[in-house]
Design a protein around this motif. Structure first.
Motif, PDB file in Angstrom:
ATOM      1  N   VAL A  34       0.843  -1.198   0.000  1.00  0.00           N
ATOM      2  CA  VAL A  34       0.000   0.000   0.000  1.00  0.00           C
ATOM      3  C   VAL A  34       0.876   1.245   0.000  1.00  0.00           C
ATOM      4  CG1 VAL A  34      -1.771   1.285   1.251  1.00  0.00           C
ATOM      5  CG2 VAL A  34      -1.829  -1.221   1.218  1.00  0.00           C
ATOM      6  N   VAL A  35       1.867   1.238   0.885  1.00  0.00           N
ATOM      7  CA  VAL A  35       2.760   2.392   1.023  1.00  0.00           C
ATOM      8  C   VAL A  35       3.475   2.702  -0.289  1.00  0.00           C
ATOM      9  CG1 VAL A  35       4.843   3.211   2.201  1.00  0.00           C
ATOM     10  CG2 VAL A  35       3.063   2.014   3.496  1.00  0.00           C
ATOM     11  N   ASP A  36       3.808   1.660  -1.046  1.00  0.00           N
ATOM     12  CA  ASP A  36       4.566   1.850  -2.285  1.00  0.00           C
ATOM     13  C   ASP A  36       3.709   1.743  -3.544  1.00  0.00           C
ATOM     14  OD1 ASP A  36       6.967   2.187  -0.885  1.00  0.00           O
ATOM     15  OD2 ASP A  36       7.300   0.017  -0.782  1.00  0.00           O
ATOM     16  N   HIS A  37       2.394   1.708  -3.389  1.00  0.00           N
ATOM     17  CA  HIS A  37       1.506   1.627  -4.546  1.00  0.00           C
ATOM     18  C   HIS A  37       1.704   2.862  -5.436  1.00  0.00           C
ATOM     19  CE1 HIS A  37      -2.346   1.876  -6.765  1.00  0.00           C
ATOM     20  NE2 HIS A  37      -2.343   0.563  -6.674  1.00  0.00           N
ATOM     21  N   PRO A  38       1.764   2.707  -6.756  1.00  0.00           N
ATOM     22  CA  PRO A  38       2.096   3.844  -7.625  1.00  0.00           C
ATOM     23  C   PRO A  38       1.124   5.010  -7.536  1.00  0.00           C
ATOM     24  CG  PRO A  38       1.388   1.922  -8.912  1.00  0.00           C
ATOM     25  CD  PRO A  38       1.627   1.447  -7.519  1.00  0.00           C
ATOM     26  N   VAL A  39      -0.130   4.750  -7.193  1.00  0.00           N
ATOM     27  CA  VAL A  39      -1.098   5.837  -7.055  1.00  0.00           C
ATOM     28  C   VAL A  39      -1.270   6.226  -5.589  1.00  0.00           C
ATOM     29  CG1 VAL A  39      -3.483   6.553  -7.402  1.00  0.00           C
ATOM     30  CG2 VAL A  39      -2.330   5.200  -9.154  1.00  0.00           C
ATOM     31  N   VAL A  40      -1.540   5.268  -4.738  1.00  0.00           N
ATOM     32  CA  VAL A  40      -1.831   5.564  -3.336  1.00  0.00           C
ATOM     33  C   VAL A  40      -0.655   6.248  -2.657  1.00  0.00           C
ATOM     34  CG1 VAL A  40      -2.444   4.533  -1.110  1.00  0.00           C
ATOM     35  CG2 VAL A  40      -3.483   3.662  -3.208  1.00  0.00           C
ATOM     36  N   SER A  41       0.565   5.880  -2.999  1.00  0.00           N
ATOM     37  CA  SER A  41       1.745   6.467  -2.364  1.00  0.00           C
ATOM     38  C   SER A  41       1.830   7.978  -2.580  1.00  0.00           C
ATOM     39  CB  SER A  41       3.020   5.803  -2.893  1.00  0.00           C
ATOM     40  OG  SER A  41       3.178   6.051  -4.280  1.00  0.00           O
ATOM     41  N   ARG A  42       1.187   8.466  -3.591  1.00  0.00           N
ATOM     42  CA  ARG A  42       1.247   9.898  -3.886  1.00  0.00           C
ATOM     43  C   ARG A  42       0.542  10.740  -2.818  1.00  0.00           C
ATOM     44  NH1 ARG A  42      -0.889  10.653  -9.904  1.00  0.00           N
ATOM     45  NH2 ARG A  42      -0.212  12.810  -9.463  1.00  0.00           N
ATOM     46  N   TYR A  43      -0.269  10.106  -1.983  1.00  0.00           N
ATOM     47  CA  TYR A  43      -1.017  10.830  -0.956  1.00  0.00           C
ATOM     48  C   TYR A  43      -0.322  10.794   0.415  1.00  0.00           C
ATOM     49  CZ  TYR A  43      -4.744  10.746  -4.436  1.00  0.00           C
ATOM     50  OH  TYR A  43      -5.482  10.913  -5.577  1.00  0.00           O
ATOM     51  N   PHE A  44       0.820  10.104   0.509  1.00  0.00           N
ATOM     52  CA  PHE A  44       1.488   9.912   1.788  1.00  0.00           C
ATOM     53  C   PHE A  44       2.828  10.643   1.855  1.00  0.00           C
ATOM     54  CE2 PHE A  44      -1.365   6.271   1.574  1.00  0.00           C
ATOM     55  CZ  PHE A  44      -1.841   6.199   2.870  1.00  0.00           C
ATOM     56  N   ARG A  45       3.260  10.916   3.079  1.00  0.00           N
ATOM     57  CA  ARG A  45       4.645  11.304   3.342  1.00  0.00           C
ATOM     58  C   ARG A  45       5.368  10.050   3.788  1.00  0.00           C
ATOM     59  NH1 ARG A  45       4.474  15.488   7.094  1.00  0.00           N
ATOM     60  NH2 ARG A  45       5.047  17.126   5.614  1.00  0.00           N
ATOM     61  N   ARG A  46       6.405   9.661   3.027  1.00  0.00           N
ATOM     62  CA  ARG A  46       7.113   8.416   3.313  1.00  0.00           C
ATOM     63  C   ARG A  46       8.558   8.699   3.715  1.00  0.00           C
ATOM     64  NH1 ARG A  46       6.642   4.891  -1.865  1.00  0.00           N
ATOM     65  NH2 ARG A  46       6.844   6.898  -2.923  1.00  0.00           N
ATOM     66  N   HIS A  47       9.223   7.652   4.202  1.00  0.00           N
ATOM     67  CA  HIS A  47      10.610   7.789   4.615  1.00  0.00           C
ATOM     68  C   HIS A  47      11.501   8.184   3.429  1.00  0.00           C
ATOM     69  CE1 HIS A  47       8.978   5.402   7.956  1.00  0.00           C
ATOM     70  NE2 HIS A  47       9.960   5.942   8.666  1.00  0.00           N
ATOM     71  N   GLY A  48      12.654   8.721   3.777  1.00  0.00           N
ATOM     72  CA  GLY A  48      13.600   9.115   2.738  1.00  0.00           C
ATOM     73  C   GLY A  48      13.240  10.419   2.069  1.00  0.00           C
ATOM     74  N   GLY A  49      12.437  11.251   2.746  1.00  0.00           N
ATOM     75  CA  GLY A  49      12.070  12.538   2.178  1.00  0.00           C
ATOM     76  C   GLY A  49      11.100  12.466   1.025  1.00  0.00           C
ATOM     77  N   ARG A  50      10.400  11.338   0.908  1.00  0.00           N
ATOM     78  CA  ARG A  50       9.476  11.157  -0.206  1.00  0.00           C
ATOM     79  C   ARG A  50       8.106  11.712   0.162  1.00  0.00           C
ATOM     80  NH1 ARG A  50       9.973   4.883  -1.108  1.00  0.00           N
ATOM     81  NH2 ARG A  50      10.018   5.029   1.170  1.00  0.00           N
TER      82      ARG A  50
END
Length: 294
Positions: free
Chosen positions: A118-134
């Motif tokens: 889920v965290v790395d899903h190509p669409v869903v990930s666009r709505y999250f703040r993730r590790h590594g400054g993403r």
């Protein structure tokens, strides 16, 4: 509008301090249980390192009858602010139960009820703040991210909630929330989940908790909500009319959070206002609510 239960309706009160961490078993998961009256809450399987799958089985098969179960996680994502969980995406789910189903489907191949897919899903990930400054390009313009109405209510009373779209930092709750949604989906209709379901006339119910709210009700400040020794925990339990837990010296804050919140649920369950907070009606099926947030 769901009505508050009668004072004697529930016999048991459980609190689960949750974890969205990677791996199978987690020191950060703790389960506490107490019964009606003033007896001390107790840990369920003390010393055991729970897995999320075991918690699912405990809820499905081993839960005592007529129990209120509080889970310390966000049971949904913000919706009311822009009218969608994932604005601009045609596949954005219409309500919380559809969101849970989507999360579980996307993560179907992830072991231990984790949510890496889920965290790395190509669409869903666009709505999250993730590790590594993403920072996803659809995370939103507010520095701290989007919030549910219940989190805004928490903030008005001194808490500092985190957006469930934030997956970065020690205090983030996003991964805990997403893994919890997988569990909620797999529970199906075996247990009612308030407020997405009406309060059942009989049986148990699961709801969302925020352990800081319980600590504040016991006289602690939001910044000092964690209790890491038995003396502090038992002083807080006394404020809630509960007998002390046995033991001396240090205690893990995951355990103390669960123990105190179980005792708080026992007292708070009879407070009519907590079952009917202002603003709930508009988000009952989408964002849900944190029990105790006013």
């Amino acid at each position: 509008m769901s009505r508050p239960p009668d004072a004697d309706r529930f016999a048991h009160f459980a609190a689960i301090d949750w974890s969205g961490a990677a791996g199978e078993r987690h020191a950060g998961i703790a389960v506490a249980l107490c019964s009606n009256g003033t007896s001390a809450p107790r840990l369920v399987r003390p010393g055991h390192r729970w897995s999320r799958q075991e918690l699912l089985h405990w809820l499905s098969d081993d839960l005592p009858p007529d129990t209120i179960v509080g889970m310390d996680l966000g049971m949904s994502l913000p919706f009311a602010d822009v009218g969608a969980f994932f604005p601009g995406w045609p596949d954005s789910p219409p309500d919380a139960r559809a969101l849970w189903a989507m999360i579980d489907a996307l993560a179907a191949d992830d072991a231990h009820l984790s949510v890496g897919s889920v965290v790395d899903h190509p669409v869903v990930s666009r709505y999250f703040r993730r590790h590594g400054g993403r920072l996803g390009d659809r995370f939103g313009t507010a520095p701290r991210g989007r919030f549910r109405l219940t989190e805004l209510a928490q903030a008005r009373h001194g808490c500092r909630p985190y957006s469930n779209f934030n997956l970065v930092g020690a205090a983030q709750v996003g991964k805990s929330s997403l893994t919890g949604m997988r569990v909620l989906h797999r529970l199906g209709r075996h247990l009612s989940v308030w407020p997405f379901d009406p309060l059942p006339a009989t049986g148990s119910v699961v709801l969302e908790i925020y352990t800081t709210i319980a600590a504040m009700a016991a006289g602690r400040s939001p910044g000092a909500s964690k209790m890491r020794d038995h003396a502090a925990l038992n002083a807080a339990l006394a404020q809630l009319g509960s007998a002390p837990v046995p033991g001396h010296g240090a205690i893990a804050d995951h355990a103390s959070d669960a123990l105190l919140t179980a005792a708080w649920l026992r007292r708070a369950a009879t407070d009519t206002a907590l079952w009917q907070p202002e603003g709930l009606a508009s988000v009952r099926e989408t964002e849900g609510w944190t029990f105790g947030a006013r």
